[in-house]
Motif scaffolding. Sequence first.
Motif, PDB file in Angstrom:
ATOM      1  N   PRO A  11       0.722  -1.303  -0.132  1.00 31.01           N
ATOM      2  CA  PRO A  11      -0.035  -0.195  -0.107  1.00 31.01           C
ATOM      3  C   PRO A  11       0.827   1.348   0.089  1.00 31.01           C
ATOM      4  CG  PRO A  11      -0.751  -1.630   1.694  1.00 31.01           C
ATOM      5  CD  PRO A  11       0.469  -2.177   1.033  1.00 31.01           C
ATOM      6  N   ARG A  12       0.465   2.226  -0.679  1.00 29.83           N
ATOM      7  CA  ARG A  12       0.955   3.749  -0.468  1.00 29.83           C
ATOM      8  C   ARG A  12       2.171   3.802  -1.516  1.00 29.83           C
ATOM      9  NH1 ARG A  12       0.150   2.520   4.693  1.00 29.83           N
ATOM     10  NH2 ARG A  12       2.487   2.488   5.182  1.00 29.83           N
ATOM     11  N   THR A  13       2.745   2.524  -2.233  1.00 28.81           N
ATOM     12  CA  THR A  13       3.883   2.622  -2.865  1.00 28.81           C
ATOM     13  C   THR A  13       3.413   2.660  -4.459  1.00 28.81           C
ATOM     14  OG1 THR A  13       4.626   1.006  -1.596  1.00 28.81           O
ATOM     15  CG2 THR A  13       5.674   0.895  -3.281  1.00 28.81           C
ATOM     16  N   ARG A  14       4.429   3.618  -5.052  1.00 25.37           N
ATOM     17  CA  ARG A  14       4.375   3.754  -6.578  1.00 25.37           C
ATOM     18  C   ARG A  14       5.601   3.223  -7.247  1.00 25.37           C
ATOM     19  NH1 ARG A  14       4.860   8.940  -8.300  1.00 25.37           N
ATOM     20  NH2 ARG A  14       6.010   9.579  -6.445  1.00 25.37           N
ATOM     21  N   ALA A  15       5.729   2.700  -8.395  1.00 31.89           N
ATOM     22  CA  ALA A  15       6.580   2.257  -9.036  1.00 31.89           C
ATOM     23  C   ALA A  15       6.806   3.471 -10.310  1.00 31.89           C
ATOM     24  CB  ALA A  15       6.842   0.957  -9.461  1.00 31.89           C
ATOM     25  N   TYR A  16       8.028   4.026 -10.455  1.00 31.97           N
ATOM     26  CA  TYR A  16       8.300   4.776 -11.509  1.00 31.97           C
ATOM     27  C   TYR A  16       9.483   5.031 -11.971  1.00 31.97           C
ATOM     28  CZ  TYR A  16       9.208   8.466  -7.743  1.00 31.97           C
ATOM     29  OH  TYR A  16       9.845   9.257  -6.844  1.00 31.97           O
ATOM     30  N   ARG A  17       9.945   6.030 -12.655  1.00 31.36           N
ATOM     31  CA  ARG A  17      11.660   6.117 -12.969  1.00 31.36           C
ATOM     32  C   ARG A  17      11.556   7.675 -12.579  1.00 31.36           C
ATOM     33  NH1 ARG A  17      14.169   3.183 -16.365  1.00 31.36           N
ATOM     34  NH2 ARG A  17      12.999   1.438 -17.106  1.00 31.36           N
ATOM     35  N   GLU A  24      17.947   8.492 -15.408  1.00 28.63           N
ATOM     36  CA  GLU A  24      16.639   8.026 -14.723  1.00 28.63           C
ATOM     37  C   GLU A  24      17.026   6.721 -14.274  1.00 28.63           C
ATOM     38  OE1 GLU A  24      13.446   7.625 -17.529  1.00 28.63           O
ATOM     39  OE2 GLU A  24      13.270  10.085 -17.530  1.00 28.63           O
ATOM     40  N   PHE A  25      16.368   6.378 -12.911  1.00 25.72           N
ATOM     41  CA  PHE A  25      16.461   5.228 -12.055  1.00 25.72           C
ATOM     42  C   PHE A  25      15.152   4.648 -11.742  1.00 25.72           C
ATOM     43  CE2 PHE A  25      20.272   7.493 -11.423  1.00 25.72           C
ATOM     44  CZ  PHE A  25      21.356   6.797 -11.378  1.00 25.72           C
ATOM     45  N   ALA A  26      14.965   3.334 -12.058  1.00 28.53           N
ATOM     46  CA  ALA A  26      13.744   2.613 -11.844  1.00 28.53           C
ATOM     47  C   ALA A  26      13.588   2.639 -10.030  1.00 28.53           C
ATOM     48  CB  ALA A  26      13.703   1.402 -12.225  1.00 28.53           C
ATOM     49  N   VAL A  27      12.513   3.017  -9.431  1.00 24.48           N
ATOM     50  CA  VAL A  27      12.485   3.073  -7.997  1.00 24.48           C
ATOM     51  C   VAL A  27      10.947   2.492  -7.441  1.00 24.48           C
ATOM     52  CG1 VAL A  27      13.874   5.179  -7.884  1.00 24.48           C
ATOM     53  CG2 VAL A  27      11.532   5.647  -7.931  1.00 24.48           C
ATOM     54  N   LEU A  28      11.006   2.051  -6.252  1.00 23.86           N
ATOM     55  CA  LEU A  28       9.717   1.936  -5.589  1.00 23.86           C
ATOM     56  C   LEU A  28       9.521   2.834  -4.626  1.00 23.86           C
ATOM     57  CD1 LEU A  28       9.715  -1.845  -5.125  1.00 23.86           C
ATOM     58  CD2 LEU A  28       8.422  -0.551  -6.763  1.00 23.86           C
ATOM     59  N   ARG A  66       9.204   7.769   4.598  1.00 24.25           N
ATOM     60  CA  ARG A  66       9.022   7.428   3.164  1.00 24.25           C
ATOM     61  C   ARG A  66      10.171   6.528   2.687  1.00 24.25           C
ATOM     62  NH1 ARG A  66      10.469  12.082  -1.414  1.00 24.25           N
ATOM     63  NH2 ARG A  66      10.100  10.786  -3.258  1.00 24.25           N
ATOM     64  N   ALA A  67       9.824   5.574   2.280  1.00 24.81           N
ATOM     65  CA  ALA A  67      11.141   4.377   1.848  1.00 24.81           C
ATOM     66  C   ALA A  67      11.108   4.505   0.289  1.00 24.81           C
ATOM     67  CB  ALA A  67      10.842   3.098   2.430  1.00 24.81           C
ATOM     68  N   VAL A  68      12.410   4.740  -0.339  1.00 26.11           N
ATOM     69  CA  VAL A  68      12.445   4.687  -1.760  1.00 26.11           C
ATOM     70  C   VAL A  68      13.704   3.591  -2.069  1.00 26.11           C
ATOM     71  CG1 VAL A  68      12.938   6.007  -3.570  1.00 26.11           C
ATOM     72  CG2 VAL A  68      12.008   6.991  -1.559  1.00 26.11           C
ATOM     73  N   ALA A  69      13.124   2.280  -2.757  1.00 23.74           N
ATOM     74  CA  ALA A  69      14.170   1.320  -2.905  1.00 23.74           C
ATOM     75  C   ALA A  69      14.455   1.880  -4.388  1.00 23.74           C
ATOM     76  CB  ALA A  69      13.523   0.085  -3.046  1.00 23.74           C
ATOM     77  N   VAL A  70      15.780   1.400  -4.926  1.00 24.31           N
ATOM     78  CA  VAL A  70      16.266   2.060  -6.304  1.00 24.31           C
ATOM     79  C   VAL A  70      17.093   0.824  -6.875  1.00 24.31           C
ATOM     80  CG1 VAL A  70      18.572   2.912  -5.426  1.00 24.31           C
ATOM     81  CG2 VAL A  70      17.568   3.641  -7.424  1.00 24.31           C
ATOM     82  N   ASP A  71      16.922   0.694  -8.198  1.00 21.66           N
ATOM     83  CA  ASP A  71      17.673  -0.038  -9.059  1.00 21.66           C
ATOM     84  C   ASP A  71      19.060   0.918  -9.342  1.00 21.66           C
ATOM     85  OD1 ASP A  71      16.134  -2.414  -9.090  1.00 21.66           O
ATOM     86  OD2 ASP A  71      15.271  -1.996 -10.973  1.00 21.66           O
ATOM     87  N   GLY A  72      20.081   0.368  -9.259  1.00 19.10           N
ATOM     88  CA  GLY A  72      21.157   1.097  -9.772  1.00 19.10           C
ATOM     89  C   GLY A  72      21.626   1.027 -11.136  1.00 19.10           C
ATOM     90  N   ARG A  73      22.499   1.862 -11.546  1.00 19.41           N
ATOM     91  CA  ARG A  73      22.730   1.828 -13.122  1.00 19.41           C
ATOM     92  C   ARG A  73      23.174   0.385 -13.374  1.00 19.41           C
ATOM     93  NH1 ARG A  73      28.040   5.350 -14.519  1.00 19.41           N
ATOM     94  NH2 ARG A  73      26.841   7.070 -13.445  1.00 19.41           N
TER      95      ARG A  73
END
Length: 291
Positions: A11-17, A24-28, A66-73
């Motif tokens: 809940p409350r989570t968005r997936a975007y770049r 740009e990095f893909a994040v949750l 607020r928690a942001v998880a990221v795919d690195g380059r």
Amino acid sequence: MSKPRSLRLPPRTRAYRLRTARQEFAVLDAAPAGRSRGTVLLVPGFTGSKEDFLGLLEPLGDAGYRAVAVDGRGQFESPGPRRRAGYTPRALGGDVLAQVAALGDGPVHLVGHSFGGFVARSAARLDPSAFLSLTLLASGPGRVGPDQRAKIRLLRAALPVLPPSWVWAVTQWLDSRDPAYLADPPEIAEFLARRWFSTQPAQLIATGRQLRIEPDRTEGLAALPLPIHVAYGDGESVWTVGELAHLARSVDARHTVIRGAEHSPNVSHPEELTAALAEFWAGVTARTTAP
């Protein structure tokens, strides 16, 4: 590698770049429940991705972060260069600083899992003012142990000369030889394969090399002007628990050992890990706001 137990978006989570000054990095991006107590940036490890933190996002949000998880380059859904020279520690650390700037909530609490801890401490050395704290999650002072080095050496030797499908098949076979191996559910197995084939081989080769040769960074970590937290499971095997305990003592870090967890407490024990993180961060906030 970390294997998420579910791919359900909390809940409350968005997936975007996330658009940054570098790329740009893909994040949750998970919003907090109620008033925000701060922002957390979560950096995954070798062969991992932002999905390694899916189990943490909801409890962190419930705790007010607020928690942001990221795919690195070059990792899973984030683009990256095809040459190994694009994955130096300085480049990866600079990416983290660009991500913090783009989030607009800095300074942030920084959490790096396994190899992500190497990336996180590189970012903290480049600009400690971007961070409120640094948590090294199942991440040691230097290179990984001999068993892991042997696996990585095999992977690095195979990637430049064999089709990716062959290398993936070999890694799966090696994993299946572990006495504790359990077959993954079909949805998770499909995700792991998709993540593997989406990650740049140059990223795996370059970061794998760093895991094999990284010198002991205890002295540099001790010099950082940041509160540090060293957390890991009592079944940790990529580094020894003795190495991690010594690291925590040497840098005067908050020290958390999660009972029953192995290399990925973020997957297996998200509630316990969240409680430890929130307690650490509350202490950081108390110190920084004290008159």
